[in-house]
Design an enzyme around this catalytic site. Sequence first.
Site, PDB file in Angstrom:
ATOM      1  N   SER A 170       0.833  -1.207   0.000  1.00 53.69           N
ATOM      2  CA  SER A 170       0.000   0.000   0.000  1.00 53.69           C
ATOM      3  C   SER A 170       0.862   1.249   0.000  1.00 53.69           C
ATOM      4  CB  SER A 170      -0.896  -0.005   1.239  1.00 53.69           C
ATOM      5  OG  SER A 170      -1.512   1.246   1.435  1.00 53.69           O
TER       6      SER A 170
ATOM      7  N   TYR B 264      -2.643  -0.176   9.966  1.00 55.17           N
ATOM      8  CA  TYR B 264      -2.761  -0.755   8.627  1.00 55.17           C
ATOM      9  C   TYR B 264      -1.462  -0.594   7.854  1.00 55.17           C
ATOM     10  CZ  TYR B 264      -3.989  -1.101   3.691  1.00 55.17           C
ATOM     11  OH  TYR B 264      -3.993  -1.424   2.359  1.00 55.17           O
TER      12      TYR B 264
END
Length: 322
Positions: free
Chosen positions: A124, A149
Amino acid sequence: MRVLVTGAAGFIGYHVAQALLARGIEVVGVDDLNTYYDVRLKQARLARLGAGFTFHKLDIADHEAVMRLGDGVEVIVHVAAQAGVRYSLEQPFAYAASNLTGHLSILELARHTPGVKHLIYASSSSVYGTGSALPYAEDARADQPSSLYAATKRADELMSKSYTHLFGLKQTGLRFFTVYGPWGRPDMAYFGFAEAICAGKPVTLYDEGRLKRDFTYIDDIVAGIMGVFDHPPEDAAPHRLFNIGNNRAEYVTDLVRLLEEGLGRSAVTVNLPKPEADPVETCADVSALGALCGYAPTTPLEVGIPRFVAWYLRWREMRAAA
């Protein structure tokens, strides 16, 4: 040829499975169909994957179940994960299970399956944190995550690098930027904005919508993934990391305007301060992926959002009729 796609009922996994099937490649799909968002959407995606597709409902954190999936698999496209930055504040252990234990399960499967030639996995843009220079390049610092995350996705990269070092696994990690398009995720801002506009509910804009994001249309993302699929790592560089985005930062207010135009309704907006974990702007340097496989996104927001809106309105009708 047989390819394992994790997260096959998800947004990106579904589109990748479609692209592989269109080439005549056999696809084994895995997804746990959790309730993070509407399971009906996940099931509708799966229903569109026909001949050549086999589905297994399982949690990738279940190591023993994952280890039974390797028969005949040559490539793994691992895009299953617990997504969402803010949700990690509410359910941190879901991220540990899916993104850490789940990623380790896939690494072990690749390690112990002799036929696996290439593992492509999802990382990501969140790994860059909030202080990196723009556009983000793969050699920028990625050691100051601003969310759990982001920390789990960076950990995945490091785990993969260690497995390449220890066991010679050929791997490619892809740092996804903001992906949007038909069959998208309801937890993403553009989807939530569309829902709110249609319902006459407020749309929350941070810092009056001055934030900018690298919005990347799903077809461009799939083209990049397939480019990596067609250009596996060489022995000299068995583990690689690439940005996969649009190389263009656009204002969130432009996104809202295009949704208003497509939906034929005005948004009711509410302004709030930017959350600490959110960067002011994201933009991907995609030159490395371009050099590898000719990756060059072609879909501007002005084209992609109308396509999403057309699908979204059909999806609303389907939900209403069910």
